[in-house]
Design a protein around this motif. Structure first.
Motif, PDB file in Angstrom:
ATOM      1  N   TYR A 212       0.882  -1.195  -0.027  1.00 47.47           N
ATOM      2  CA  TYR A 212      -0.025  -0.040  -0.119  1.00 47.47           C
ATOM      3  C   TYR A 212       0.799   1.335   0.000  1.00 47.47           C
ATOM      4  O   TYR A 212       1.968   1.251   0.237  1.00 47.47           O
ATOM      5  N   SER A 213       0.222   2.526   0.116  1.00 43.83           N
ATOM      6  CA  SER A 213       0.991   3.848  -0.362  1.00 43.83           C
ATOM      7  C   SER A 213       1.696   4.158   0.904  1.00 43.83           C
ATOM      8  O   SER A 213       1.573   3.896   2.091  1.00 43.83           O
ATOM      9  N   ALA A 214       2.738   4.885   0.722  1.00 43.70           N
ATOM     10  CA  ALA A 214       3.476   5.711   1.656  1.00 43.70           C
ATOM     11  C   ALA A 214       2.805   6.519   2.731  1.00 43.70           C
ATOM     12  O   ALA A 214       3.232   6.988   3.573  1.00 43.70           O
ATOM     13  N   PHE A 453       1.830   3.217 -19.308  1.00 47.68           N
ATOM     14  CA  PHE A 453       2.957   3.014 -18.285  1.00 47.68           C
ATOM     15  C   PHE A 453       2.804   3.875 -17.299  1.00 47.68           C
ATOM     16  O   PHE A 453       2.705   5.334 -17.614  1.00 47.68           O
ATOM     17  N   SER A 454       2.559   3.649 -15.800  1.00 46.67           N
ATOM     18  CA  SER A 454       2.477   4.593 -14.617  1.00 46.67           C
ATOM     19  C   SER A 454       3.505   3.891 -13.565  1.00 46.67           C
ATOM     20  O   SER A 454       3.493   2.799 -13.543  1.00 46.67           O
ATOM     21  N   THR A 455       4.005   4.913 -12.930  1.00 44.03           N
ATOM     22  CA  THR A 455       4.619   4.496 -11.558  1.00 44.03           C
ATOM     23  C   THR A 455       4.304   5.204 -10.506  1.00 44.03           C
ATOM     24  O   THR A 455       3.608   6.287 -10.719  1.00 44.03           O
ATOM     25  N   SER A 456       4.615   4.493  -9.237  1.00 39.53           N
ATOM     26  CA  SER A 456       4.520   5.286  -8.189  1.00 39.53           C
ATOM     27  C   SER A 456       5.801   5.026  -7.162  1.00 39.53           C
ATOM     28  O   SER A 456       6.015   3.872  -6.827  1.00 39.53           O
ATOM     29  N   LEU A 457       6.349   6.138  -6.845  1.00 38.79           N
ATOM     30  CA  LEU A 457       7.429   6.066  -6.034  1.00 38.79           C
ATOM     31  C   LEU A 457       7.291   6.809  -4.526  1.00 38.79           C
ATOM     32  O   LEU A 457       6.954   7.719  -4.665  1.00 38.79           O
ATOM     33  N   GLY A 458       7.416   5.996  -3.686  1.00 37.39           N
ATOM     34  CA  GLY A 458       7.281   6.762  -2.069  1.00 37.39           C
ATOM     35  C   GLY A 458       8.156   6.481  -1.074  1.00 37.39           C
ATOM     36  O   GLY A 458       8.923   5.348  -1.189  1.00 37.39           O
ATOM     37  N   ARG A 475       8.762   2.662  -1.053  1.00 36.12           N
ATOM     38  CA  ARG A 475       7.782   1.834  -1.411  1.00 36.12           C
ATOM     39  C   ARG A 475       7.854   2.276  -2.930  1.00 36.12           C
ATOM     40  O   ARG A 475       8.027   3.335  -3.626  1.00 36.12           O
ATOM     41  N   PHE A 476       7.446   1.204  -3.956  1.00 40.30           N
ATOM     42  CA  PHE A 476       7.433   1.360  -5.270  1.00 40.30           C
ATOM     43  C   PHE A 476       6.507   0.321  -6.055  1.00 40.30           C
ATOM     44  O   PHE A 476       6.261  -0.643  -5.548  1.00 40.30           O
TER      45      PHE A 476
END
Length: 741
Positions: A212-214, A453-458, A475-476
């Motif tokens: 889950y999210s940061a 393409f999507s990314t999430s870096l936390g 978190r990635f």
């Protein structure tokens, strides 16, 4: 007359030639990555002149305008292009190369480890409040409804969401972004507490079974994010009546629709049902609960939105159990709990930023007493009393950097003050006081690189004043669109959690508990159909270890570890079978952990290797009735007979209980169906849980010396209920039908 007509015709002809010669043709081609783009609108700004590109990307139109102008190229999927042109007497050729514009609808969504139920994604593998109410066997509880989805264990003897080899304490609950420190009512061992919050107050939820999210922390396994309803559409009031509960709700909205307030009260009492049905649990005092909650919503003139929700409830019960010890023959666990919760949030857009701040406050009191009797005479009590005061505040600031990309950052403050006192047979009470203040800082970027393409870096950092330690958790996650229907996602993250307060004494000197998640998912979505395949691996470190000494657990210096891995499948379909909405889920789990009093790495006693759920519903309009079925199968859970001897945990025996099976049925009748402009909604509900009467067993409890055992059973194997939900002011009949179909 003839001469006049000839002159007029000649004048018009001359004017036409002059007009024709004064027009200028503008043409060109619109491309994306050297390929022509169709359906691009090409317009001359502040005029009616323009054209639309053909399948080759070409366009042309004529205009009588002269001088400097702006030519605009627009398309929903591409960024708008503007070109300055000068129109004289010669035709113009203007070409344009556009760039892809990604909006929130087109962007590929990162969904590894997450199941969302909100207004935006109601057609996916999500559960709405109406889904939960109409799912047979859910008992109208949000967490019970999610047990029919993959990743969640059917641990009916204890409250909470047991997710992917994790305990119920490894899942945290948030309402409107604020932490809820006691989501369930107080309970006694072997009987799960009920949810303290009414499912109908929520408009959507996001359940993360991992990665889950940061923005959230202090949960080794998962988080359930619940969002309460916003401003109501109309003023309304409602009530519900069942043999075991009675409740009412009033919601008022002002004329300008800028302010609303509401009040809700419910009474839950199983006393009548225990007299009608055959319960395996002997209740001296059946479970009782009284709850009152209120809310208000304010839309400010500056565009802000203020939301408050508060609740207060009490619950109690007393049961009788045969003793497993030699020196007495009966024990009577009883509990009395008092809980209060308040949540206040404020959301406002400030220029390019969105500010979301909130705070929650709760007080939880729990008095557990185990009466010890022999031949009907009391020989003593075990008393465990606790009182907790919790405070949580958080602020999140978000800035959009593109239509489907953003950056979020903020902080969270959590204060925990726990007091507990325990005594055995009138011994000197043992007292423990815990004061812990947790500070968290977090930041997260969500970037969409085109539609595919999507990314999430936390990154999240936390400090515990009690442990006197900091942790840093990266978190990635990322998603890639394989085709229009297939999307792949992956997620990685490190998660920390402070041990439960009951283990934190002044002698505790250990680290944060730690879990590392690896998740891969592939999903196929089309009209009213969803297929999800997910694989995961979790690595546990620094788990708490204890020695069981009678009615108390003593923490030992060693730290535990473990792992969990598995695969999950979910198929939801509202299209193939006419007027039938159904889903099928399967979970396979392989897990080992050495924690608490486990002498070595063992398969957790609260988990099963195989879990299967089938849920189906059909609404028959001519009968005004919806039919709902659900079936749950769980392979046998392990049980362990562990005793303490010579300051060690020793395995005396072990085994596996029989497989769990439950077929549930419910129906709902809508008498308002077909009545036009009826500002009312009525639903009559009836159902049977475990309609086949399978004799299910959760596990076994053992005497202190391990010589005597007894099964841990559901409170009742088969549960029958009937009731009604009636509201005035808003007609939700069509919503109920739509969710069933």
């Amino acid at each position: 007359m003839k001469i006049l007509f000839q002159k007029l015709f000649g004048f018009l002809l001359l004017l036409g030639f002059a007009f024709a010669f004064s027009q200028v043709k503008i043409s060109g081609k619109v491309t994306f990555k050297n390929k022509g783009i169709a359906e691009v609108n090409v317009t001359l700004k502040d005029t009616y002149d323009g054209a639309t590109t053909d399948k080759e990307g070409s366009f042309s139109f004529e205009t009588t305008e002269k001088g400097s102008h702006i030519l605009i190229f627009s398309h929903p999927k591409y960024a708008e292009v503007q070109k300055n042109i000068s129109i004289a007497n010669e035709n113009l050729v203007v070409n344009a190369d556009v760039k892809e514009q990604v909006n929130e609808i087109d962007a590929v969504v990162i969904s590894a480890g997450s199941i969302e139920a909100s207004d935006r994604k109601r057609a996916t593998a999500a559960l709405t409040p109406m889904d939960i109410y109409t799912t047979a066997g859910s008992q109208g509880q949000t967490t019970t409804g999610y047990k029919f989805l993959p990743g969640v264990q059917n641990a009916g003897d204890s409250e909470g969401l047991f997710v992917r080899g994790g305990t119920g304490a490894e899942t945290k609950y948030y309402i409107d972004g604020n932490l809820v420190n006691n989501y369930f009512s107080s309970s006694v061992p072997g009987l799960a507490g009920r949810e303290r919050f009414n499912t109908s107050i929520f408009k959507g939820s996001v359940f993360s079974s991992g990665g889950y999210s940061a923005l959230y922390g202090q949960a080794l396994s998962s988080v359930l994010l619940l969002e309460s309803v916003d401003m109501p559409d109309e003023s309304s009031y409602s009530f519900n009546i069942f043999p075991f509960s009675l409740g009412g709700n009033y919601q008022h909205l002002n004329e300008k629709k800028t302010f609303s307030y509401g009040l809700d009260a419910n009474i839950f009492n199983l006393g009548l049902i225990t007299k009608i049905l055959n319960f395996d649990t002997h209740f001296i005092k059946a479970p009782r609960n009284v709850s009152v909650n209120g809310n208000f919503r304010v839309r400010t003139k500056s565009g802000g939105f203020l939301k408050y929700y508060g609740s207060f409830d009490t619950n109690s019960l007393i049961v009788s159990q045969p003793s497993l010890e030699q020196n007495y023959d009966e024990q009577q666990p009883s509990v009395q709990g008092k809980n209060t919760f308040h949540s206040l949030t404020y959301k406002k857009k400030m220029g390019s930023y969105l500010m979301n701040i909130g705070s929650s406050f709760s007080i939880n009191k729990n008095d557990l007493q185990i009466g010890i009797l022999n031949a009907g005479n009391s020989i003593g009590n075990v008393n465990i009393n606790s009182e907790g005061l919790y405070w949580n505040s958080r602020a999140v600031f978000e800035r959009k950097i593109a239509s489907a990309s953003n950056v979020k950052a903020g902080f969270e403050l959590m204060s925990e003050n726990d007091k507990s006192q325990s005594s055995i047979f009138n011994s000197v009470p043992q007292k423990n006081t815990l004061n812990n203040f947790t500070t968290a800082l977090f930041a997260e970027s969500n970037l969409a690189f085109g539609r595919n393409f999507s990314t999430s870096l936390g990154l999240r950092a936390e400090n515990s004043s009690f442990l006197n330690q900091w942790n840093v958790a990266p978190r990635f996650s990322a998603a890639y669109r394989i085709s229009e229907k297939w999307v792949s996602s992956l997620a990685y993250g490190i998660f920390y959690q402070t041990p439960e307060s009951r283990y934190l004494t002044q002698n505790f000197n250990q680290n944060f508990q730690k879990a590392t998640h690896y998740i891969f998912q592939i999903q196929r979505s089309e009209d009213k159909r969803t297929l999800r395949l997910e694989a995961f691996y979790k690595d546990y470190k620094n788990l708490v270890k204890t020695i069981n000494t009678g009615f108390q657990n003593t923490v030992i210096p060693q730290q535990g570890s473990g792992f969990a891995k598995g695969i999950e499948i979910l198929w939801r379909d509202k299209k193939t079978l006419k007027d039938i909405n159904y889903w099928v889920s399967y979970s396979y789990l392989d897990s080992r952990r050495e924690f608490l009093n486990y002498p070595t790495e063992l398969y957790p006693s609260f988990a099963a290797k195989h879990n299967v759920s089938v849920v189906a519903s059909k609404f028959v309009n001519s009968w005004k009735t919806g039919f709902n079925f659900s079936y749950t199968y769980t392979s046998g859970r392990p049980f362990y007979n562990i005793i303490a001897a010579n300051s060690e945990n020793i395995m005396k025996s072990q085994g596996i209980v029989k497989d769990f099976n439950s077929l549930n049925f419910s129906l709902n009748y809508l008498p308002n169906l077909g009545k036009k402009d009826a500002k009312a909604f009525t639903i009559l509900v009836a159902g049977v849980n475990n309609i086949l009467g399978n004799k299910n067993i959760y596990g076994y409890r053992f005497s202190s010396n391990g010589e005597v055992s007894a099964p841990v059973l559901p409170a009742t194997q088969t549960f029958v209920y009937i009731g009604a939900l009636i509201s005035f002011g808003i007609d939700k009949t069509q919503e109920a039908i739509d969710n069933n179909l």
